[in-house]
Each structure stands twice: as C-alpha cells, then as structure tokens.
Design a protein around this motif. Structure first.
Motif, PDB file in Angstrom:
ATOM      1  N   ALA A 356      49.577  43.313 -45.029  1.00  0.00           N
ATOM      2  CA  ALA A 356      50.173  44.500 -45.652  1.00  0.00           C
ATOM      3  C   ALA A 356      50.039  44.437 -47.160  1.00  0.00           C
ATOM      4  CB  ALA A 356      51.639  44.614 -45.244  1.00  0.00           C
ATOM      5  N   LYS A 357      50.268  43.272 -47.737  1.00  0.00           N
ATOM      6  CA  LYS A 357      50.118  43.128 -49.178  1.00  0.00           C
ATOM      7  C   LYS A 357      48.681  43.368 -49.607  1.00  0.00           C
ATOM      8  CE  LYS A 357      52.693  42.502 -51.739  1.00  0.00           C
ATOM      9  NZ  LYS A 357      53.372  43.449 -52.652  1.00  0.00           N
ATOM     10  N   GLN A 358      47.713  42.886 -48.829  1.00  0.00           N
ATOM     11  CA  GLN A 358      46.316  43.120 -49.155  1.00  0.00           C
ATOM     12  C   GLN A 358      45.980  44.614 -49.088  1.00  0.00           C
ATOM     13  OE1 GLN A 358      43.978  41.111 -50.313  1.00  0.00           O
ATOM     14  NE2 GLN A 358      42.460  42.753 -50.339  1.00  0.00           N
ATOM     15  N   LEU A 359      46.471  45.302 -48.061  1.00  0.00           N
ATOM     16  CA  LEU A 359      46.225  46.740 -47.953  1.00  0.00           C
ATOM     17  C   LEU A 359      46.861  47.494 -49.113  1.00  0.00           C
ATOM     18  CD1 LEU A 359      46.771  47.243 -44.115  1.00  0.00           C
ATOM     19  CD2 LEU A 359      44.592  47.260 -45.346  1.00  0.00           C
ATOM     20  N   GLU A 360      48.064  47.085 -49.496  1.00  0.00           N
ATOM     21  CA  GLU A 360      48.729  47.720 -50.632  1.00  0.00           C
ATOM     22  C   GLU A 360      47.904  47.548 -51.907  1.00  0.00           C
ATOM     23  OE1 GLU A 360      52.908  47.414 -53.193  1.00  0.00           O
ATOM     24  OE2 GLU A 360      52.543  46.067 -51.502  1.00  0.00           O
ATOM     25  N   LEU A 361      47.351  46.358 -52.108  1.00  0.00           N
ATOM     26  CA  LEU A 361      46.520  46.116 -53.283  1.00  0.00           C
ATOM     27  C   LEU A 361      45.247  46.944 -53.236  1.00  0.00           C
ATOM     28  CD1 LEU A 361      46.917  42.233 -53.513  1.00  0.00           C
ATOM     29  CD2 LEU A 361      47.875  43.928 -55.092  1.00  0.00           C
ATOM     30  N   GLN A 362      44.639  47.081 -52.066  1.00  0.00           N
ATOM     31  CA  GLN A 362      43.435  47.896 -51.931  1.00  0.00           C
ATOM     32  C   GLN A 362      43.719  49.354 -52.224  1.00  0.00           C
ATOM     33  OE1 GLN A 362      41.745  45.299 -48.193  1.00  0.00           O
ATOM     34  NE2 GLN A 362      41.101  47.419 -48.318  1.00  0.00           N
ATOM     35  N   LEU A 363      44.854  49.845 -51.762  1.00  0.00           N
ATOM     36  CA  LEU A 363      45.189  51.254 -51.970  1.00  0.00           C
ATOM     37  C   LEU A 363      45.555  51.542 -53.415  1.00  0.00           C
ATOM     38  CD1 LEU A 363      47.268  51.804 -48.724  1.00  0.00           C
ATOM     39  CD2 LEU A 363      45.135  52.979 -49.302  1.00  0.00           C
ATOM     40  N   GLY A 364      46.133  50.566 -54.098  1.00  0.00           N
ATOM     41  CA  GLY A 364      46.542  50.770 -55.479  1.00  0.00           C
ATOM     42  C   GLY A 364      47.946  51.347 -55.567  1.00  0.00           C
ATOM     43  N   PRO A 365      48.527  51.334 -56.762  1.00  0.00           N
ATOM     44  CA  PRO A 365      49.912  51.775 -56.934  1.00  0.00           C
ATOM     45  C   PRO A 365      50.082  53.268 -56.723  1.00  0.00           C
ATOM     46  CG  PRO A 365      48.894  51.347 -59.059  1.00  0.00           C
ATOM     47  CD  PRO A 365      47.922  50.880 -58.023  1.00  0.00           C
ATOM     48  N   ALA A 366      51.205  53.638 -56.133  1.00  0.00           N
ATOM     49  CA  ALA A 366      51.478  55.050 -55.871  1.00  0.00           C
ATOM     50  C   ALA A 366      51.487  55.868 -57.160  1.00  0.00           C
ATOM     51  CB  ALA A 366      52.812  55.192 -55.138  1.00  0.00           C
ATOM     52  N   ALA A 367      51.959  55.269 -58.248  1.00  0.00           N
ATOM     53  CA  ALA A 367      52.038  56.007 -59.518  1.00  0.00           C
ATOM     54  C   ALA A 367      50.663  56.480 -59.968  1.00  0.00           C
ATOM     55  CB  ALA A 367      52.676  55.127 -60.589  1.00  0.00           C
ATOM     56  N   ALA A 368      49.632  55.661 -59.748  1.00  0.00           N
ATOM     57  CA  ALA A 368      48.278  56.057 -60.143  1.00  0.00           C
ATOM     58  C   ALA A 368      47.796  57.239 -59.311  1.00  0.00           C
ATOM     59  CB  ALA A 368      47.330  54.871 -59.986  1.00  0.00           C
ATOM     60  N   HIS A 369      48.125  57.251 -58.031  1.00  0.00           N
ATOM     61  CA  HIS A 369      47.706  58.358 -57.166  1.00  0.00           C
ATOM     62  C   HIS A 369      48.499  59.632 -57.492  1.00  0.00           C
ATOM     63  CE1 HIS A 369      45.662  55.118 -55.362  1.00  0.00           C
ATOM     64  NE2 HIS A 369      46.673  54.673 -54.633  1.00  0.00           N
ATOM     65  N   GLU A 370      49.749  59.461 -57.860  1.00  0.00           N
ATOM     66  CA  GLU A 370      50.551  60.620 -58.282  1.00  0.00           C
ATOM     67  C   GLU A 370      49.966  61.245 -59.545  1.00  0.00           C
ATOM     68  OE1 GLU A 370      54.283  58.700 -58.624  1.00  0.00           O
ATOM     69  OE2 GLU A 370      54.747  58.810 -56.469  1.00  0.00           O
ATOM     70  N   GLU A 371      49.508  60.404 -60.460  1.00  0.00           N
ATOM     71  CA  GLU A 371      48.875  60.909 -61.678  1.00  0.00           C
ATOM     72  C   GLU A 371      47.583  61.654 -61.353  1.00  0.00           C
ATOM     73  OE1 GLU A 371      47.131  59.252 -65.968  1.00  0.00           O
ATOM     74  OE2 GLU A 371      48.215  57.911 -64.601  1.00  0.00           O
ATOM     75  N   ALA A 372      46.785  61.070 -60.440  1.00  0.00           N
ATOM     76  CA  ALA A 372      45.537  61.729 -60.033  1.00  0.00           C
ATOM     77  C   ALA A 372      45.821  63.063 -59.355  1.00  0.00           C
ATOM     78  CB  ALA A 372      44.753  60.817 -59.091  1.00  0.00           C
ATOM     79  N   LEU A 373      46.867  63.105 -58.533  1.00  0.00           N
ATOM     80  CA  LEU A 373      47.246  64.351 -57.872  1.00  0.00           C
ATOM     81  C   LEU A 373      47.683  65.384 -58.900  1.00  0.00           C
ATOM     82  CD1 LEU A 373      47.714  65.850 -55.204  1.00  0.00           C
ATOM     83  CD2 LEU A 373      49.995  64.836 -55.121  1.00  0.00           C
ATOM     84  N   GLY A 374      48.422  64.931 -59.911  1.00  0.00           N
ATOM     85  CA  GLY A 374      48.837  65.845 -60.971  1.00  0.00           C
ATOM     86  C   GLY A 374      47.649  66.427 -61.711  1.00  0.00           C
ATOM     87  N   ASP A 375      46.630  65.609 -61.957  1.00  0.00           N
ATOM     88  CA  ASP A 375      45.430  66.107 -62.631  1.00  0.00           C
ATOM     89  C   ASP A 375      44.720  67.154 -61.776  1.00  0.00           C
ATOM     90  OD1 ASP A 375      45.912  64.395 -64.730  1.00  0.00           O
ATOM     91  OD2 ASP A 375      44.529  62.837 -64.024  1.00  0.00           O
ATOM     92  N   LEU A 376      44.674  66.924 -60.467  1.00  0.00           N
ATOM     93  CA  LEU A 376      44.046  67.897 -59.566  1.00  0.00           C
ATOM     94  C   LEU A 376      44.815  69.212 -59.546  1.00  0.00           C
ATOM     95  CD1 LEU A 376      43.053  65.619 -56.556  1.00  0.00           C
ATOM     96  CD2 LEU A 376      41.474  66.870 -58.038  1.00  0.00           C
ATOM     97  N   LEU A 377      46.138  69.116 -59.525  1.00  0.00           N
ATOM     98  CA  LEU A 377      46.959  70.328 -59.536  1.00  0.00           C
ATOM     99  C   LEU A 377      46.787  71.107 -60.835  1.00  0.00           C
ATOM    100  CD1 LEU A 377      50.204  68.875 -57.926  1.00  0.00           C
ATOM    101  CD2 LEU A 377      48.783  70.680 -56.964  1.00  0.00           C
ATOM    102  N   ALA A 378      46.640  70.373 -61.933  1.00  0.00           N
ATOM    103  CA  ALA A 378      46.435  71.046 -63.222  1.00  0.00           C
ATOM    104  C   ALA A 378      45.078  71.747 -63.280  1.00  0.00           C
ATOM    105  CB  ALA A 378      46.551  70.026 -64.352  1.00  0.00           C
TER     106      ALA A 378
END
Length: 383
Positions: A356-378
C-alpha cells in the motif's frame, strides 16, 4: 443508463479469480527482513497461468490473438490481482501492449503483440522520470540521426522502472526538444542501455535505466500526439485499481480478525469505536471504486472519440486523489484494529501495508492531483 459490467468483463473477472485463487500473499519474505529484493524474478509460474487463461491478451484485438476488451476489463483483473499481491507485471505489460496496438507501426505491432499476448515477451514501461516527480518524458532526449531520419538516438535516465530486469522490451518516453513527447521501444539487452539495482518499498526489484546513445529504428518509436499521455493515464488508473483490490482485501482481513478477537467476553467488532472506523474505511473504498470506474470509462470513451466537460486527465486525477489517500487510511486503520498482531512480519498484513505504501508513492500526493485538477478546471470552465 446501465452501469453493470458486460458479460465479457464479468467473464474476465471469473477467469482472474480462478487463476489467483491459489496465490499466497506471503509467498515471499517480508521486505523488512530482506536487505535486497524479496525475489530476483516475478512469479513466472503465475505468469504462465495468466497466459494460458488468455488474460495477458485480454486487451488485444482478435488479429493479435486477443479478446478485444478495454481498460475497464483490465482494471477488473488488476483489482483481483492486488487482492493476493500477485507479483507479475500485469499492469505495465498490458498497458504498454495497448499503446503499441493503438499507435505503433505495423512492424512494431508485429514484433511485440503476438508474443505479448502469449506471455513469451514481457513488456514494461519507464514511467517515473529522473526523480519520480518530474514528467518522465523530460528525463530522456530523442534526436533524429541519418540523412533520412530513420534512426533515433536516446540519452537520459529513468528511475524506478518496474520489472525491468525481467522484461524483454522497455517503453521509454522521451522529448524531442520541440515540445512533443515520443515513446521509444527498446530491447532490454541493447548497446548503450544499462540497468542499476533499485528496490521498492514493497521489496520488489526495480531498475535505474541509463540510456547513452541508444539507437532506435524509427519503426520502433511512436510519435503520435497524445500516445504517451494516454499510456501515462492508463498506468495511473491501473494503479488505482491495484489500490482498490488491496484495500478491499485488507478490510476483509480486518473484519474477520475483529469478529474473532474478543475483549471483555465480546468480539471487538461489536464495539462502536471499532465499527465506526471500519465503516469509514468502507466509505473510502466505495469512493475509490466509483472514481476508478469513471476514470477507466473516460479513457475508453476518449479513445473512441467521446468527450466530456473536462479532459480524461481530470477524472484520472480524481481517482488518484481517492486512491492515494484511501489506501493509506485503510491499511493504517487495519494495523490499528489488529493491534500488535498487525505489525508481525509473519502475518500477511505486514506485506499488504508495504504494498500500500508503494502504491501511494507511485500515485503521488493527493495535494498535487488536486492542484492539477484545479488547473484543468481553470482551463476548461464548466459554465
């Protein structure tokens, strides 16, 4: 609207359950007890069973000996594989084969897809760049060589390449310096390519891939716009499927344990504090599931030309947010509710936690994906 899986997708699930039924999650040592990798190779015996059950050719068209199914079917099978911590390059292999099928030259498809479907060729992909945080395509340069430009030369480095020591071909994203990402296919044994030992949090053998003047025929390089981006999204969505399957099995293990473990003459599962924590994790898993299928459906729909208010990257970002956070919360709660028993390296939960820890590291932090989602919405207002 009908949200049920098709008969073909359900048949793939049943075939996967049959193959994975005898797999032991603790079939290799705990990563906490091994200074190197838990094993030098992936599970070749299981790989052969997957090939015999036509699960390696699941997403290939009939002309390549496959079943012609989609990303949803692949994620369904990946979900089953993660329940038992199956040590096979199923995600990397199948996702790479899908990229070759969709965008590769006839020469490349002919060289790879038939063997990939039979399992005699193993494919993987370098998807993590130089540090695991920068875009993978920026870590390798690709330049044309020759008067007719029929050869490309690759230079650069990719880290944490899964199953690279056992793969026959490695897909390497690269940039041309002109703002375009390309995808080169390189045999593992080729001049100028070297592999250095790395190890994952889950104890698996990874590789640091160095390319020093590696020459690739033009027919073995995909230049189609969006090919690498689609493969990257498919890999991320497949990782979400692995997180879901792992989390579901961990919650089942926790339910079984707390139903048997007694305190003050009662099963601890009957205590409100325990039940509430388990219920919260069940909600996490259901959110992980619904966002996973939305992302997988969007990837299939975008391939077929169907659009949406946001690019498919938005749906993948949402799935990654829930998977990254959710799988961590599930295993942490499981460890807590198991007490000291959960940290016992002789008990399978320890290995689930490492995965689970390895998968979490592969996926990356949720905050980074939230930022990317915000950029897409903008960039794509939903008004």
């Amino acid at each position: 609207m009908d949200f049920t899986f098709t008969e073909e997708q359900q048949a793939a699930v049943e075939a996967a359950k049959a193959v994975f039924a005898d797999v032991a999650p603790d079939g290799v040592p705990s990563p906490a007890l091994t200074p190197r990798a838990v094993a030098e190779e992936f599970d070749r015996e299981l790989w052969a069973k997957l090939a015999d059950s036509d699960l390696l050719s699941l997403v290939l068209d009939q002309e390549h000996g496959g079943s012609g199914l989609d990303a949803i079917a692949l994620c369904l099978v990946l979900r089953e594989s993660a329940r038992v911590l199956a040590r096979v390059p199923l995600l990397e292999h199948c996702a790479t084969a899908m990229a070759v099928q969709a965008h590769g030259s006839p020469e490349l498809a002919g060289a790879l897809l038939s063997g990939a479907g039979r399992g005699s060729l193993v494919l993987t992909v370098a998807a993590h760049g130089r540090s695991g945080h920068d875009p993978a395509e920026l870590s390798v340069t690709a330049r044309r060589e020759g008067q007719e430009g029929d050869t490309w030369v690759l230079d650069g480095l990719q880290t944490a390449v899964a199953w690279a020591h056992s793969a026959d071909w490695i897909a390497v994203p690269a940039h041309t310096g002109e703002g375009e990402a390309v995808l080169a296919f390189v045999p593992r044994v080729t001049e100028g390519l070297s592999l250095a030992e790395q190890y994952s949090t889950s104890g698996e053998r990874l590789a640091e891939l160095t390319l020093d003047g590696v020459r690739v025929p033009a027919a073995h390089l995909i230049e189609a716009p969006g090919a690498w981006d689609h493969l990257r999204q498919l890999l991320a969505t497949g990782t979400c499927a692995l997180a879901l399957g792992l989390g579901e099995n961990v919650l089942t293990m926790t339910s079984q344990y707390t139903s048997k473990r007694e305190q003050f003459g009662f099963p601890v599962a009957s205590f409100q504090a325990v039940a509430v924590q388990a219920a919260d994790r069940y909600i996490d898993l259901r959110a992980m599931e619904v966002t996973l299928w939305q992302a997988a459906w969007r990837l299939d729909a975008s391939t077929g030309g169907a659009g949406g208010p946001l690019p498919s990257a938005g749906d993948v970002a949402v799935a990654k947010i829930w998977a990254s956070e959710g799988v961590r919360r599930v295993v942490q709660t499981a460890q807590h509710l198991h007490g000291g028993f959960g940290a016992d390296t002789d008990y399978p939960l320890h290995r689930y936690h490492a995965w689970a820890k390895q998968l979490e590291l592969q996926l990356g932090p949720a905050a980074a994906h939230e930022e990317a989602l915000g950029d897409l919405l903008a960039a794509h207002p939903l008004a």
